[in-house]
Scaffold this motif. Structure first.
Motif, PDB file in Angstrom:
ATOM      1  N   PRO A   1      28.621  54.087  35.715  1.00 60.06           N
ATOM      2  CA  PRO A   1      28.281  54.892  36.890  1.00 60.06           C
ATOM      3  C   PRO A   1      29.120  56.162  36.963  1.00 60.06           C
ATOM      4  O   PRO A   1      30.242  56.225  36.454  1.00 60.06           O
ATOM      5  CB  PRO A   1      28.590  53.954  38.064  1.00 60.06           C
ATOM      6  N   ASP A   2      28.579  57.161  37.648  1.00 57.87           N
ATOM      7  CA  ASP A   2      29.281  58.439  37.750  1.00 57.87           C
ATOM      8  C   ASP A   2      30.666  58.282  38.355  1.00 57.87           C
ATOM      9  O   ASP A   2      31.611  58.956  37.944  1.00 57.87           O
ATOM     10  CB  ASP A   2      28.450  59.422  38.582  1.00 57.87           C
ATOM     11  N   PHE A   3      30.804  57.406  39.372  1.00 58.26           N
ATOM     12  CA  PHE A   3      32.107  57.299  40.027  1.00 58.26           C
ATOM     13  C   PHE A   3      33.170  56.725  39.099  1.00 58.26           C
ATOM     14  O   PHE A   3      34.361  56.818  39.386  1.00 58.26           O
ATOM     15  CB  PHE A   3      32.028  56.475  41.311  1.00 58.26           C
ATOM     16  N   ALA A   4      32.764  56.111  37.975  1.00 58.59           N
ATOM     17  CA  ALA A   4      33.740  55.598  37.013  1.00 58.59           C
ATOM     18  C   ALA A   4      34.055  56.618  35.925  1.00 58.59           C
ATOM     19  O   ALA A   4      34.814  56.314  35.004  1.00 58.59           O
ATOM     20  CB  ALA A   4      33.219  54.315  36.373  1.00 58.59           C
ATOM     21  N   ARG A   5      33.479  57.836  36.040  1.00 57.46           N
ATOM     22  CA  ARG A   5      33.717  58.861  35.024  1.00 57.46           C
ATOM     23  C   ARG A   5      34.190  60.182  35.617  1.00 57.46           C
ATOM     24  O   ARG A   5      34.723  61.020  34.923  1.00 57.46           O
ATOM     25  CB  ARG A   5      32.422  59.133  34.236  1.00 57.46           C
ATOM     26  N   GLN A   6      34.012  60.371  36.919  1.00 56.76           N
ATOM     27  CA  GLN A   6      34.207  61.691  37.484  1.00 56.76           C
ATOM     28  C   GLN A   6      35.675  62.026  37.696  1.00 56.76           C
ATOM     29  O   GLN A   6      36.545  61.149  37.715  1.00 56.76           O
ATOM     30  CB  GLN A   6      33.460  61.799  38.812  1.00 56.76           C
ATOM     31  N   GLN A   7      35.936  63.310  37.853  1.00 53.43           N
ATOM     32  CA  GLN A   7      37.286  63.786  38.154  1.00 53.43           C
ATOM     33  C   GLN A   7      37.652  63.386  39.576  1.00 53.43           C
ATOM     34  O   GLN A   7      36.832  63.423  40.487  1.00 53.43           O
ATOM     35  CB  GLN A   7      37.341  65.304  38.010  1.00 53.43           C
ATOM     36  N   THR A   8      38.909  63.003  39.774  1.00 59.03           N
ATOM     37  CA  THR A   8      39.416  62.746  41.116  1.00 59.03           C
ATOM     38  C   THR A   8      40.709  63.528  41.311  1.00 59.03           C
ATOM     39  O   THR A   8      41.462  63.749  40.367  1.00 59.03           O
ATOM     40  CB  THR A   8      39.676  61.243  41.360  1.00 59.03           C
ATOM     41  N   ASN A   9      40.956  63.929  42.539  1.00 58.34           N
ATOM     42  CA  ASN A   9      42.116  64.753  42.861  1.00 58.34           C
ATOM     43  C   ASN A   9      43.310  63.892  43.246  1.00 58.34           C
ATOM     44  O   ASN A   9      43.169  62.705  43.557  1.00 58.34           O
ATOM     45  CB  ASN A   9      41.773  65.705  44.003  1.00 58.34           C
ATOM     46  N   ALA A  10      44.472  64.510  43.251  1.00 66.49           N
ATOM     47  CA  ALA A  10      45.674  63.821  43.711  1.00 66.49           C
ATOM     48  C   ALA A  10      45.556  63.528  45.204  1.00 66.49           C
ATOM     49  O   ALA A  10      44.987  64.315  45.963  1.00 66.49           O
ATOM     50  CB  ALA A  10      46.904  64.669  43.430  1.00 66.49           C
ATOM     51  N   ILE A  11      46.095  62.378  45.615  1.00 61.62           N
ATOM     52  CA  ILE A  11      45.989  61.956  47.010  1.00 61.62           C
ATOM     53  C   ILE A  11      47.063  60.906  47.263  1.00 61.62           C
ATOM     54  O   ILE A  11      47.600  60.310  46.312  1.00 61.62           O
ATOM     55  CB  ILE A  11      44.573  61.385  47.300  1.00 61.62           C
ATOM     56  N   SER A  12      47.384  60.660  48.497  1.00 63.18           N
ATOM     57  CA  SER A  12      48.312  59.583  48.841  1.00 63.18           C
ATOM     58  C   SER A  12      47.619  58.617  49.791  1.00 63.18           C
ATOM     59  O   SER A  12      46.667  58.978  50.495  1.00 63.18           O
ATOM     60  CB  SER A  12      49.586  60.135  49.493  1.00 63.18           C
ATOM     61  N   GLY A  13      48.096  57.378  49.801  1.00 64.85           N
ATOM     62  CA  GLY A  13      47.517  56.368  50.683  1.00 64.85           C
ATOM     63  C   GLY A  13      48.469  55.210  50.870  1.00 64.85           C
ATOM     64  O   GLY A  13      49.405  55.018  50.081  1.00 64.85           O
ATOM     65  N   MET A  14      48.232  54.431  51.909  1.00 66.35           N
ATOM     66  CA  MET A  14      49.057  53.258  52.166  1.00 66.35           C
ATOM     67  C   MET A  14      48.673  52.128  51.217  1.00 66.35           C
ATOM     68  O   MET A  14      47.530  52.035  50.761  1.00 66.35           O
ATOM     69  CB  MET A  14      48.890  52.800  53.612  1.00 66.35           C
ATOM     70  N   VAL A  15      49.641  51.256  50.934  1.00 70.71           N
ATOM     71  CA  VAL A  15      49.413  50.100  50.062  1.00 70.71           C
ATOM     72  C   VAL A  15      49.156  48.875  50.938  1.00 70.71           C
ATOM     73  O   VAL A  15      49.869  48.641  51.923  1.00 70.71           O
ATOM     74  CB  VAL A  15      50.619  49.855  49.145  1.00 70.71           C
ATOM     75  N   GLY A  16      48.149  48.100  50.582  1.00 66.69           N
ATOM     76  CA  GLY A  16      47.797  46.893  51.325  1.00 66.69           C
ATOM     77  C   GLY A  16      48.558  45.684  50.811  1.00 66.69           C
ATOM     78  O   GLY A  16      48.320  45.215  49.689  1.00 66.69           O
TER      79      GLY A  16
END
Length: 676
Positions: free
Chosen positions: A601-616
């Motif tokens: 799928p496209d979402f498994a190949r596309q570019q993603t940007n740097a981001i931060s998030g909380m850890v669960g």
């Protein structure tokens, strides 16, 4: 970071004498064959490590006239400290490596779909085994650009008391450089839950392991089908991976065996394929092709086996230790009727009968004895398939029993076992019995809880805002799974994929060979069940695809949903801790091209940007994650540092389960309060 200067090294390990398991002389021979290929291919350093004097333990460096015997004080025993010592010699600080070939032949185990162990010579007295996944992760910080990982070992389901609680050892600590995932070619002797086979010969030196022997013939250029169809005169990653899956099946069929290797190409840093053979620069001198032992005369039984053979077959099968899930006991005095209930049971009796036949040559008799042993393995696998099928059904039933009780009134539900207390940071209240609770969130979007059961098991789980968490206990001090789902989506059709993945994970049915496709499909539902994202992360890690682990972390963070602890851990994300909360920083990931023949799928190949998030959560959700906690990357220490005291107190379970002592250290550190 400095670039590797084309430095190529090889460690070939052969463990033949892992008592009390069967002697495997072909394992030592296999290590010798792979080591010889690496030397003649002008690798820079090659070590062969076996526990058989006939092959020995040798080191060789480019320029040496011949391999040098090691003569180690520990003798010929292949132990985890010896493996560590030789790896550190091959990967010294300050030396970056273009290519590491790491080969192991011997006994191995598969504890679930993502946890592989190699057994050293002293595995039984030390109760330790090599954790292959943790070793692979540690190697990332030793400056390796490409890694070939060859595992010519059984990946049989670990269901015997002697192997169920082996301590996994990562062999290496974190290395001297920043962790970078290498390109990966991975060869496994067989699919999950099956036994790898060694073919006996006239002498111990003639015995051959199917995967290593097939590889050796290709590596020396003796197999025309192993050459690339696009690159004239080369055997490269893609052509060798494709060839080995077919060739091992053909060799197995010659001996009446089901044996097909798994060959997996990882992603890593991309770049060109590894070249294993080049017709313009072949290994020198070229070794002759591996000679496969003759298969011997095939069995031609007439009618049913004799009573004596039936009795011997039943005695062998009744001695196998199976899990309690096996629906009936094998009666050693049950005769033909009892044996017919066992898949492959009659074939075993026929093989035993033929192995005792008179008026046959010594060579043929040895082959028949071996064939009887192989038939016993096949029959045992049939039994264990039934065990796993029964286990999967029981896990699904337990999950469904809890899912039927899901409602908006409770966000923590237990199924199976007898819960005594719930430990939570902001409090929790019962809502209709001991197995339904409402957990308070404070200002958090996900809350770590620990469920204390009456049998002394403590089960960590995470409750997400807007979702209900279901935790299942098998009644025998094991957690059979936990998951999250919206309380209004508790119907069987919606949750069947989740239940199936959790059940298959624990019964070696999530094949790493299809990990990319399976993980991609799991990710469609990860935002309603973060557990599927955690499972997907382990499958991606197995195939060397850290980019997609980080893509998953990006998708979680971009939708303001806490990143599952295991996704952050396996993604090697930089983390910071403050006020009992952990923030993960996800780096940007470049786009990747679609691979030929694989509909990703496209979402498994596309570019993603740097981001931060909380850890669960504050600890690994799956047991395998604790193997990585033992040797954390420095950037992960804010997540892992508080967990070290709990490591010795893990229980045997695919999902994290702790004894009281282990749980107490976490409860105290994270300030959890008990509600009963």
């Amino acid at each position: 970071m400095p670039q590797p200067q084309n430095r190529r090294v090889c460690l070939a390990i052969g463990v033949a004498n892992a008592k009390p398991l069967d002697w495997l002389p072909g394992a030592a021979t296999a290590a010798g064959d792979i080591g010889k290929w690496a030397r003649c291919s002008n690798f820079d350093a090659v070590t062969v490590l076996t526990d058989q004097p006939e092959v020995g333990q040798t080191r060789w460096n480019s320029g040496d006239a011949a391999p040098v015997d090691i003569n180690h004080p520990s003798g010929f025993s292949v132990t985890i400290p010896r493996i560590r010592e030789e790896l550190l010699r091959l990967l010294p600080p300050g030396e970056l490596t273009e290519w590491l070939v790491l080969h192991f032949a011997g006994h191995g185990l598969r504890q679930d779909s993502v946890r592989t162990l190699w057994l050293p010579t002293d595995w039984a007295p030390e109760n330790r085994a090599v954790s292959v996944e943790a070793l692979k992760a540690s190697l990332h910080s030793y400056g390796i650009k490409y890694l070939t990982l060859i595992s010519d070992a059984c990946r049989d389901f670990a269901n015997r008391p002697s192997t169920a609680n082996l301590a996994p050892d990562p062999v290496l600590g974190r290395g001297p450089v920043q962790a970078v995932q290498p390109g990966l070619d991975r060869f496994n002797a067989v699919e999950d839950g099956k036994a790898a086979f060694m073919i006996p010969g006239e002498t111990a030196a003639d015995a051959r392991c199917i995967l290593s022997g097939s590889l050796a013939n290709a590596l020396w250029g003796h197999e025309p089908e192993a050459f690339s169809r696009q690159k004239r005169g080369l055997i490269d990653s893609d052509s060798l991976l494709r060839f080995i899956s077919v060739q091992t099946r053909k060799v197995g069929e010659r001996y009446g065996l089901e044996c097909q290797a798994e060959a997996i190409r990882g992603y890593g840093r991309g770049g060109p394929d590894m070249v294993y053979f080049d017709v313009d620069g072949p290994p020198q001198p070229v070794a002759p092709p591996i000679a496969w032992p003759p298969p011997g005369a095939p069995a031609q039984p007439l009618g049913m086996p004799a009573n004596r053979a039936i009795e011997q077959a039943l005695a062998r099968l009744s001695s196998i230790n199976l899990l309690s899930a096996w629906p009936y006991a094998i009666d050693p005095a049950g005769g033909t009727a009892a044996l017919e209930q066992v898949p492959g049971g009659i074939d075993l009796a026929l093989a035993i009968e033929q192995s005792e036949a008179s008026e046959i040559s010594e060579r043929t008799q040895r082959m028949h004895v071996w064939q009887a042993g192989a038939a016993a393995v096949v029959a045992k696998q049939g039994l264990e398939r039934e065990v796993r099928r029964s286990q999967r059904s029981r896990i699904r039933r337990t999950l469904r029993a809890g899912q039927r009780r899901m409602s908006p009134d409770a966000n923590l539900i237990m199924s199976g076992g007898q819960p005594a207390r719930v430990w939570a940071p902001y409090g929790a209240q019962r809502v209709g019995g001991a197995k339904s609770w409402q957990v308070n969130f404070g200002k958090a979007d996900a809350v770590q809880v620990i469920i204390e059961y009456a049998d002394g098991l403590f089960a960590p789980a995470v409750v997400y805002a807007g979702l209900s968490t279901l935790v299942t206990h098998d009644g025998n001090r094991r957690i059979t799974g936990w998951m999250c789902a919206p309380p209004y989506q508790s119907d069987a059709a919606r949750l069947a994929p989740t239940n199936d993945a959790i059940a298959k994970l624990q019964t070696t049915r999530l094949s790493p060979g299809v990990a990319d496709d399976l993980a991609a499909s799991l990710r469609h539902g990860k935002h309603v069940n973060p557990m599927l994202g955690a499972i997907a992360a382990y499958l991606y890690d197995y195939t060397g695809d850290r980019d997609n682990i980080r893509r998953m972390a990006y998708y979680y963070a971009s939708r303001a949903q806490p990143i599952p602890f295991d996704v952050a851990l396996l993604g090697q994300l930089h983390t910071e801790r403050s006020d009992q909360a952990v923030t993960a920083y996800v780096p940007a990931v470049e786009a990747r091209d679609r691979r030929d023949g694989n509909d990703v799928p496209d979402f498994a190949r596309q570019q993603t940007n740097a981001i931060s998030g909380m850890v669960g959560g504050f600890c690994p959700w799956l047991r395998l994650g604790w193997d990585y906690v033992a040797t954390p990357d420095p950037i992960e220490e804010p997540m892992t540092q508080p967990l070290g005291t709990a490591l010795p107190h893990l229980l045997d379970s695919s999902f994290t389960a702790l004894s009281e002592e282990g749980a107490s250290s976490l409860i105290t550190h994270f300030g959890l309060e008990a509600k009963s």
